[in-house]
Each structure stands twice: as structure tokens, then as C-alpha cells.
Design a protein around this motif. Structure first.
Motif, PDB file in Angstrom:
ATOM      1  N   ILE A 120     -26.183  12.020  31.055  1.00 18.97           N
ATOM      2  CA  ILE A 120     -25.523  12.080  32.365  1.00 18.97           C
ATOM      3  C   ILE A 120     -24.242  12.877  32.205  1.00 18.97           C
ATOM      4  O   ILE A 120     -23.446  12.616  31.279  1.00 18.97           O
ATOM      5  CB  ILE A 120     -25.238  10.664  32.895  1.00 18.97           C
ATOM      6  CG1 ILE A 120     -26.561   9.978  33.257  1.00 18.97           C
ATOM      7  CG2 ILE A 120     -24.308  10.698  34.107  1.00 18.97           C
ATOM      8  CD1 ILE A 120     -26.430   8.536  33.667  1.00 18.97           C
ATOM      9  N   MET A 121     -24.066  13.877  33.078  1.00 16.93           N
ATOM     10  CA  MET A 121     -22.812  14.646  33.051  1.00 16.93           C
ATOM     11  C   MET A 121     -21.720  13.787  33.676  1.00 16.93           C
ATOM     12  O   MET A 121     -21.856  13.307  34.805  1.00 16.93           O
ATOM     13  CB  MET A 121     -22.966  15.946  33.857  1.00 16.93           C
ATOM     14  CG  MET A 121     -23.681  17.072  33.141  1.00 16.93           C
ATOM     15  SD  MET A 121     -23.106  17.413  31.495  1.00 16.93           S
ATOM     16  CE  MET A 121     -21.836  18.638  31.809  1.00 16.93           C
ATOM     17  N   LEU A 122     -20.639  13.608  32.920  1.00 16.51           N
ATOM     18  CA  LEU A 122     -19.552  12.791  33.459  1.00 16.51           C
ATOM     19  C   LEU A 122     -18.526  13.678  34.152  1.00 16.51           C
ATOM     20  O   LEU A 122     -17.959  13.311  35.174  1.00 16.51           O
ATOM     21  CB  LEU A 122     -18.881  12.016  32.331  1.00 16.51           C
ATOM     22  CG  LEU A 122     -19.833  11.064  31.586  1.00 16.51           C
ATOM     23  CD1 LEU A 122     -19.131  10.412  30.410  1.00 16.51           C
ATOM     24  CD2 LEU A 122     -20.379  10.002  32.529  1.00 16.51           C
ATOM     25  N   ALA A 123     -18.331  14.863  33.585  1.00 15.57           N
ATOM     26  CA  ALA A 123     -17.406  15.844  34.154  1.00 15.57           C
ATOM     27  C   ALA A 123     -17.751  17.161  33.492  1.00 15.57           C
ATOM     28  O   ALA A 123     -18.654  17.208  32.657  1.00 15.57           O
ATOM     29  CB  ALA A 123     -15.973  15.463  33.851  1.00 15.57           C
ATOM     30  N   LYS A 126     -18.185  17.221  29.549  1.00 16.18           N
ATOM     31  CA  LYS A 126     -18.274  15.827  29.071  1.00 16.18           C
ATOM     32  C   LYS A 126     -19.645  15.293  29.451  1.00 16.18           C
ATOM     33  O   LYS A 126     -20.040  15.322  30.615  1.00 16.18           O
ATOM     34  CB  LYS A 126     -17.222  14.943  29.749  1.00 16.18           C
ATOM     35  CG  LYS A 126     -15.829  14.975  29.132  1.00 16.18           C
ATOM     36  CD  LYS A 126     -15.576  13.719  28.307  1.00 16.18           C
ATOM     37  CE  LYS A 126     -14.163  13.724  27.723  1.00 16.18           C
ATOM     38  NZ  LYS A 126     -14.014  14.691  26.618  1.00 16.18           N
ATOM     39  N   VAL A 127     -20.393  14.829  28.434  1.00 14.59           N
ATOM     40  CA  VAL A 127     -21.724  14.320  28.710  1.00 14.59           C
ATOM     41  C   VAL A 127     -21.913  13.005  27.961  1.00 14.59           C
ATOM     42  O   VAL A 127     -21.353  12.812  26.873  1.00 14.59           O
ATOM     43  CB  VAL A 127     -22.810  15.347  28.306  1.00 14.59           C
ATOM     44  CG1 VAL A 127     -22.767  15.633  26.812  1.00 14.59           C
ATOM     45  CG2 VAL A 127     -24.191  14.895  28.722  1.00 14.59           C
ATOM     46  N   SER A 128     -22.697  12.122  28.564  1.00 17.26           N
ATOM     47  CA  SER A 128     -22.963  10.853  27.903  1.00 17.26           C
ATOM     48  C   SER A 128     -24.452  10.736  27.611  1.00 17.26           C
ATOM     49  O   SER A 128     -25.282  11.010  28.480  1.00 17.26           O
ATOM     50  CB  SER A 128     -22.500   9.721  28.825  1.00 17.26           C
ATOM     51  OG  SER A 128     -23.399   8.645  28.760  1.00 17.26           O
ATOM     52  N   VAL A 165     -20.086   9.051  24.541  1.00 13.79           N
ATOM     53  CA  VAL A 165     -19.632  10.195  25.334  1.00 13.79           C
ATOM     54  C   VAL A 165     -19.289  11.345  24.388  1.00 13.79           C
ATOM     55  O   VAL A 165     -18.579  11.150  23.394  1.00 13.79           O
ATOM     56  CB  VAL A 165     -18.410   9.818  26.191  1.00 13.79           C
ATOM     57  CG1 VAL A 165     -17.890  11.040  26.942  1.00 13.79           C
ATOM     58  CG2 VAL A 165     -18.775   8.711  27.166  1.00 13.79           C
ATOM     59  N   ASP A 201     -18.127  15.561  23.783  1.00  7.50           N
ATOM     60  CA  ASP A 201     -17.607  16.813  24.321  1.00  7.50           C
ATOM     61  C   ASP A 201     -18.702  17.847  24.194  1.00  7.50           C
ATOM     62  O   ASP A 201     -19.423  17.879  23.188  1.00  7.50           O
ATOM     63  CB  ASP A 201     -16.396  17.284  23.496  1.00  7.50           C
ATOM     64  CG  ASP A 201     -15.214  16.386  23.747  1.00  7.50           C
ATOM     65  OD1 ASP A 201     -15.069  15.907  24.892  1.00  7.50           O
ATOM     66  OD2 ASP A 201     -14.440  16.132  22.791  1.00  7.50           O
ATOM     67  N   LYS A 221     -20.919  15.564  39.329  1.00  8.52           N
ATOM     68  CA  LYS A 221     -20.541  14.331  38.639  1.00  8.52           C
ATOM     69  C   LYS A 221     -21.710  13.374  38.636  1.00  8.52           C
ATOM     70  O   LYS A 221     -22.414  13.250  39.625  1.00  8.52           O
ATOM     71  CB  LYS A 221     -19.360  13.687  39.363  1.00  8.52           C
ATOM     72  CG  LYS A 221     -18.249  13.340  38.397  1.00  8.52           C
ATOM     73  CD  LYS A 221     -17.015  12.814  39.051  1.00  8.52           C
ATOM     74  CE  LYS A 221     -15.908  12.862  38.010  1.00  8.52           C
ATOM     75  NZ  LYS A 221     -14.620  12.743  38.621  1.00  8.52           N
ATOM     76  N   ARG A 222     -21.966  12.724  37.483  1.00  9.10           N
ATOM     77  CA  ARG A 222     -23.039  11.734  37.309  1.00  9.10           C
ATOM     78  C   ARG A 222     -24.430  12.355  37.487  1.00  9.10           C
ATOM     79  O   ARG A 222     -25.393  11.649  37.762  1.00  9.10           O
ATOM     80  CB  ARG A 222     -22.884  10.547  38.278  1.00  9.10           C
ATOM     81  CG  ARG A 222     -21.534   9.906  38.315  1.00  9.10           C
ATOM     82  CD  ARG A 222     -21.610   8.377  38.484  1.00  9.10           C
ATOM     83  NE  ARG A 222     -20.707   7.702  37.553  1.00  9.10           N
ATOM     84  CZ  ARG A 222     -21.109   7.156  36.408  1.00  9.10           C
ATOM     85  NH1 ARG A 222     -22.371   7.179  36.068  1.00  9.10           N
ATOM     86  NH2 ARG A 222     -20.240   6.554  35.618  1.00  9.10           N
ATOM     87  N   GLN A 223     -24.523  13.667  37.342  1.00 12.14           N
ATOM     88  CA  GLN A 223     -25.854  14.297  37.466  1.00 12.14           C
ATOM     89  C   GLN A 223     -26.687  14.013  36.220  1.00 12.14           C
ATOM     90  O   GLN A 223     -26.235  14.268  35.101  1.00 12.14           O
ATOM     91  CB  GLN A 223     -25.712  15.814  37.650  1.00 12.14           C
ATOM     92  CG  GLN A 223     -27.053  16.501  37.887  1.00 12.14           C
ATOM     93  CD  GLN A 223     -26.909  17.999  38.133  1.00 12.14           C
ATOM     94  OE1 GLN A 223     -25.830  18.472  38.495  1.00 12.14           O
ATOM     95  NE2 GLN A 223     -27.986  18.724  37.939  1.00 12.14           N
TER      96      GLN A 223
END
Lengths: 293, 384
Positions: free
Chosen positions: B244-247, B250-252, B257, B259, B267-269
Motif C-alpha cells: 500500500i502506498m502511504l505517500a 513511502k510504501v508498506s 514501512v 522508503d 494515498k492508500r492505493q
């Protein structure tokens, strides 16, 4: 290593066993009769060696009368040339009709191919004599063919008893033997080769001339052999459709046989066989030479 | 660069089955372009459309600015090297190569010199009189190439030409083909299902699947920046994870999380994350961003290929450091080793490496039940 040899040897033993019935058949009904033919051809009635029968074939003469008057001819050479002429004409007609037909069938869908081949083979399931009789009723002066011409307002044509009728009969009877070997070679042809030829600059005619034709030659040669040989030695077709006016070499053999001239009948058969074998050898040779180029 | 061939909105079906679905592709002068994909992806049909053996149901094939939809193959300035070579068995080597020139009624002396030139190019001097059926696979291949090149086509089409050769010969022919392409300056359109072959030979790789182009790019682009999970999986080995893209940057994923270098997502895609096995560093458990247990180690010469279980998802990692089975290790991943892809129809289709082994990859995956049955049977037999 031993295993492999054993397997090969066992394979050949089984093969030989499978071949045995045919070998016996071939020996009894092909080789022995051939020996008899040769034996009779070179002997007289008392079974003494003689070349008279062979000599007679090449030297016997008779008088022929036609519009041009009466002249002396070499009887059997004339008959042989007449047989050869009709057989060659029939073979050429079979080839001209059979080759394009075989090509068109080989390019059809698998289902259509099966149906077409069945249609070509079905007449072969009917008795040879019945087929010839059928042609008599079709071609005679008051027959079906002339009846149809009459319906169209055309004058009837006299066909039965002409060389044309004999040729029609031969073509009809032997046509399947021309088309089937050509078809079987064409059906096996790699489509990629035809695509390659088109890719390399050939139009449809070029593909036919430079790839399909040379690759189908083995089928053409076996078709020619299978039509030419039976039609050169046929006697029944000429008797029925030619009204017995065109005495062919097959008729000559039959006639001598019926007249109990077994030795001369054998001599004609023997000479015919030798001539055909030489023709086939020459053809095979030229086929091989073409294939090697 | 000049466009030689343009495929525009090409669609093609056979018996109601769509084989090519709206293909758009430009082929440039002097490039080595490879159509890459599994069997049934439409790559060979694309090639046959360019050669002229098929015509599109919809769309246009443009050759040097002219529509050639209805131009027959023999009038196209394009030649093909067929998969099984399709050499003419009734002609010798010389006549096979001379075939197109004879059709054009080129003078004898010129045919002689051009055929010799071609045979030199493919290193087959002295084979002129040989029958093509007496040649080895590699030699037949060379004859096919010489025959296709002798009319100096603008484009040479190659339909899996190396598939029938053994590995060693294939490698040799790969570099030879590349050399011939450089020497002649002819555009090559090469069809293969072998991704390694595609990467090593091509200027441009076109990855296809299910009748659609998935990605067009240089080998490096295709490998490093795959467009979707299909491309990532088909080209090389890859660990494909749900993330999930956080910003921006930044991905989780895998409960951590990271870099990364990708941006431009919402966001949250939800996204697919690709990490190549060679881009992961093995560190001690405490230092790792992710922690896992090694479940298998395979020595491959240049490196070890290890499978690591991280929260139930099996990763493949290639490393030159030795680790042991059952060892607890940490993984460290640099931001630029993480590649983010948008979700596609292929997301979630490839899973992890839990069923992976070198052998199974070759024979096709045996189902576990079947496997157990086989093992049980073996035991019973052994017992008796």
C-alpha cells in the motif's frame, strides 16, 4: 550392447514371420507364373527351345485395307503401337485432370478431403465389367449421352466403336490410380515450404512450378506407372467400347490364348513385360536424377 | 529514428477466438526487436501479419508509410526465417539460397557471386552442393538465414529460430545473429518465449500476453521497471508482494514501512511491489527490516539461491553469502531495489516461492496430493 542387437534380431525375426504368408504367395503366384511365361515364350509346342515366337512378334505381317488402300504392315508392332498410343493418351488425360484435382483436394478442409477421396474411390468398389457395360449404355448411338444431346437440340455423335470411346473407358477406369498417389504426396507436403516460397518472392504459379511440382513428382511417376501399365495391356475395354475394331496388344494375347497358341501368347506377354520394365527403369532413372539435383 | 513498420489497432481472431487484441507497435529502422511471451500470446501471429501470411480483422499494417494490408507476401520487402527452417528438400544448399534470385531472373554470374557472399556471411562456404537434408540443425539454420537475407529485405522476421537447437549451439547462434544484424543493418523482428534470449539480444523487447502488448522497452527497462505482475514474473525471478502506498516514496508491505523511489500514486492505493532476488541484502536478524527463516538453499555456482519464509510468504533471494537451512536472518532492502507497479489483471496470480524447486520448475508442478500418493505407493512397494 547385447540387448540392442537382440532386440533388432528379434524384430527382424518377427518381421520375417509376418512376411512369410506374402512370400509364399508371391513365390507361388508371381514368380512361378513368370518363369512359366518365359519358359513358354521360348519354346515350341514340343517344348524345344526356339526364338520363333519372339521373331514372329517382330516380323509377322498382314494386309490392312482402309480409305488409303491396301498395304502390308507388321501386325504385332502395329497393334503394340496402337495400344501404346491409346494408353499414353489416356495417361496424359488422367494426369491433366488428376493433378489439379489432387492439388485442390489436398488444400481443402480435412472433412472435405475425406468426402472427395471417398467419391473418387466409390467407383472402384464396383465391378470392372459392370462399369464398362455402363459406359456402353451411356455412349451407344441411342444411349443416354446422345439422348441428352437430342434434348439440347444437337445431333447425336457416334462414339461407341471409336478410339475416343476406348480412351473414355480407360480414363474412367484408371483415373483413381492417378489421383490417389499424387494426392497422398501432396497431402503430406509441409505447408511451411509453400509459405517459404511465397515469402521468397513466388506468386501462386511460382509456388506451384518451383515447389509443389518438383516435390510431387514421386506421386506423378507412380500415378503414370499405375495408369499406363494396365491401360496398355487392357483388352476388355477395347472389345466392349471399341466394338472390337481396335485390336490391342491385350486382345492379341487373349486371342492367341483362346486359339490355344499358348507359346506365342506367352511370347507377346513376355515382350510387353520387357518393354514396360525398360520404360519404367528409364522413368525411375530420370526421376532419381531430378531428385538428386 | 525512422519508422519502418507501424501496426495500428490490430485485432485478429481465429474461429471466434481473439488472438490479437488492439495491438499498436512501431518498429524502427535498424533495430533488433523481440516479441516475447508464452505460447499462445499472439507473438507468432503478429509476425505472420507482418510477413503477409495473415491479414488483420481490424487495423492497419503500415510499411514505410504505406498500408500493406492487402499486399501479398511475395511483394513485401520482408523475409522470414521459419521455426523449422522450411528449406526446400529438393534443392541443394546453393539452390536454396539462390531461390529468391532465380525468381527475379537475376543474371547467372550475379547469382553466383551473391550466393557465395551470403554463404560466407553465414560461414557455409564449401557446402554449396550439399543436400540440405544432410546438414545438422545449426547448418540448416544458417542456410535459412542466408536464403532470407539474400534479397536484402528491409526487415527480417525470425520465428523462434533457435528453439530447435541445443543450448551450446543456441548461445553461439545468438551472438552470431546479433553480429549479422549489426553487419547488415537490417531490422530484425525476433519471436521467442525465452526471456534470457530476449534480454541478451534485443534493442527493444515487446512483452506480450493473451493477445495484448504488456510492455515495450529496452531490456534494462523491462527488467528494472516492469509494468505489471505478468512482466515482472515472466522476465527473470521476482518476489511480488501486495503493498500500500502511504505517500510519495513511502510504501508498506510485509508489515513494514519502506522508503522507495516511486511517486505519483494516490494515498492508500493498493499496489504490487516487485523485489528482485539479487537486490536483497542478508543481514543479522536484529539489523533486518524483515525477519525470516531460511527453508532451502541451492548452490548454483555464481550464487546461492535461498528461499526465506517471512510471515508465511516465501521469498527467493540470491546471495553469495552462505546461510544454512533453518537459520534466522534479517533482510535489508535499499529504496531503489523496490519497484512499485499499479494493480492489474495479473495481480495476485503468481504467489510466492512456496512450491519452488529447480526440478519442479522443469517438469511442471506436481500437485501435493499426487505427490503423497506416489510416496505412499513407493513405501508400500518397499515394504513388500
Amino acid at each position: 550392447m547385447g540387448n540392442k542387437n537382440m532386440a533388432a534380431r528379434r524384430g527382424s525375426l518377427i518381421q520375417r514371420l509376418c512376411l512369410a504368408p506374402y512370400s509364399v504367395w508371391a513365390a507361388l503366384f508371381i514368380v512361378v507364373p513368370l518363369i512359366f511365361v518365359a519358359y513358354y515364350a521360348f519354346t515350341d509346342n514340343a517344348f524345344n527351345f526356339t526364338l520363333d515366337n519372339v521373331r514372329r512378334f517382330f516380323t509377322a505381317t498382314s494386309n490392312v485395307t482402309d480409305e488409303a488402300g491396301t498395304r502390308e504392315v507388321h501386325t504385332y508392332l502395329l497393334i503394340f503401337m496402337r495400344s501404346l498410343k491409346l494408353a499414353v493418351i489416356s495417361t496424359v488425360i488422367c494426369l491433366i485432370m488428376g493433378y489439379p484435382a489432387a492439388y485442390i483436394i489436398s488444400t481443402a478442409s480435412a472433412r472435405t478431403q475425406k468426402i472427395m477421396i471417398a467419391l473418387i474411390m466409390i467407383p472402384m468398389w464396383m465391378n470392372f465389367l459392370i462399369r464398362t457395360y455402363a459406359w456402353m449404355t451411356i455412349l451407344q448411338d441411342t444411349g443416354i449421352f446422345n439422348g441428352m444431346l437430342g434434348l439440347l437440340g444437337l445431333k447425336p455423335i457416334h462414339i461407341i466403336g471409336t478410339e475416343g470411346a476406348v480412351v473414355i473407358g480407360m480414363v474412367y477406369d484408371y483415373f483413381p490410380y492417378m489421383i490417389l498417389p499424387i494426392y497422398s504426396v501432396m497431402a503430406k507436403m509441409d505447408v511451411k515450404l509453400l509459405e517459404a516460397a511465397r515469402d521468397l518472392g513466388c506468386n501462386s504459379f511460382g509456388v506451384l512450378r518451383r515447389v509443389i511440382w518438383p516435390l510431387s513428382l514421386p506421386g506423378v511417376f507412380s500415378g503414370i506407372t499405375m495408369v499406363l501399365i494396365p491401360s496398355i495391356s487392357t483388352f476388355y475395354i477395347s472389345q466392349k467400347l471399341g466394338n472390337g475394331k481396335f485390336y490391342l496388344i491385350g486382345d492379341a494375347i487373349e486371342g492367341q490364348y483362346v486359339a490355344n497358341n499358348l507359346h506365342f501368347a506367352a511370347a507377346i506377354a513376355f515382350i510387353l513385360m520387357v518393354i514396360l520394365l525398360v520404360c519404367m527403369a528409364v522413368m525411375q532413372r530420370s526421376a532419381n536424377r531430378r531428385a538428386a539435383v | 529514428m525512422k519508422k519502418i513498420i507501424e501496426l495500428k489497432n490490430i485485432t485478429k481472431s481465429f474461429d471466434g477466438q481473439v488472438v490479437l487484441d488492439n495491438i499498436n507497435l512501431d518498429i524502427y529502422d535498424n533495430e533488433f526487436l523481440t516479441l516475447l511471451g508464452p505460447s499462445g500470446c499472439g507473438k507468432t501471429t503478429t509476425l505472420r501479419l507482418i510477413a503477409g501470411f495473415e491479414s488483420p480483422d481490424v487495423g492497419d499494417i503500415i510499411f514505410l508509410g504505406e498500408n500493406i494490408n492487402n499486399v501479398p507476401p511475395y511483394k513485401r520487402n520482408v523475409n522470414t526465417v521459419f521455426q523449422r527452417y522450411a528449406l526446400f528438400p529438393h534443392l541443394n544448399v546453393f539452390e536454396n539460397v539462390a531461390f529468391p534470385l532465380r525468381e527475379k531472373r537475376v543474371p547467372k554470374a550475379e547469382i553466383e557471386s551473391r550466393v557465395n557472399e551470403m554463404l560466407t556471411l553465414v560461414a557455409l562456404n564449401g557446402f554449396e552442393k550439399r543436400s540440405v537434408t544432410s546438414l545438422s540443425g545449426g547448418q540448416q539454420q544458417r542456410v535459412a538465414i542466408a536464403r532470407a537475407l539474400i534479397s536484402s529485405p528491409r526487415v527480417l522476421l525470425l520465428d523462434e529460430p533457435l528453439a530447435a537447437l541445443d543450448l551450446k549451439l543456441r548461445k553461439d547462434m545468438q551472438s552470431e545473429l546479433k553480429k549479422i544484424q549489426k553487419a547488415t543493418g537490417i531490422t530484425f523482428v525476433f519471436v521467442t518465449h525465452d526471456q534470457e534470449e530476449a534480454l541478451s539480444m534485443s534493442d527493444t523487447v515487446v512483452v506480450m500476453s493473451e493477445g495484448r502488448i504488456q510492455q515495450i522497452g529496452t531490456p534494462v527497462d523491462i527488467y528494472n521497471e516492469p509494468e505489471n505482475a505478468f512482466v515482472a514474473d515472466f522476465i527473470g525471478e521476482s518476489n511480488i508482494l501486495d503493498g500500500i502506498m502511504l505517500a510519495d516514496r513511502k510504501v508498506s508491505f510485509s508489515g513494514h514501512v519502506f522508503d522507495c523511489v516511486d511517486f505519483g500514486f494516490e494515498k492508500r492505493q493498493p499496489v504490487d511491489v516487485v523485489i528482485r532476488p539479487e537486490d536483497v541484502d542478508i543481514v543479522s536478524e536484529e539489523k533486518g527490516m524483515l525477519k525470516g527463516v531460511v527453508t532451502s538453499v541451492t548452490f548454483l555456482g555464481v550464487h546461492y539461491e535461498i528461499i526465506v519464509d517471512i510471515n508465511g510468504f516465501k521469498w527467493m533471494i540470491q546471495t553469495t553469502d552462505f546461510v544454512d537451512v533453518d537459520e534466522h536472518i534479517g533482510l535489508y532492502i535499499e529504496p531503489d531495489a523496490i519497484h512499485i507497479m499499479r494493480k492489474s489483471q495479473y495481480s495476485g496470480m503468481y504467489g510466492d516461492y512456496s512450491s519452488f524447486s529447480m526440478e519442479m520448475d522443469e517438469i511442471g508442478v506436481l500437485e501435493e496430493e499426487v505427490m503423497e500418493e506416489v510416496l505412499e505407493e513407493a513405501e508400500v512397494e518397499h515394504g513388500e
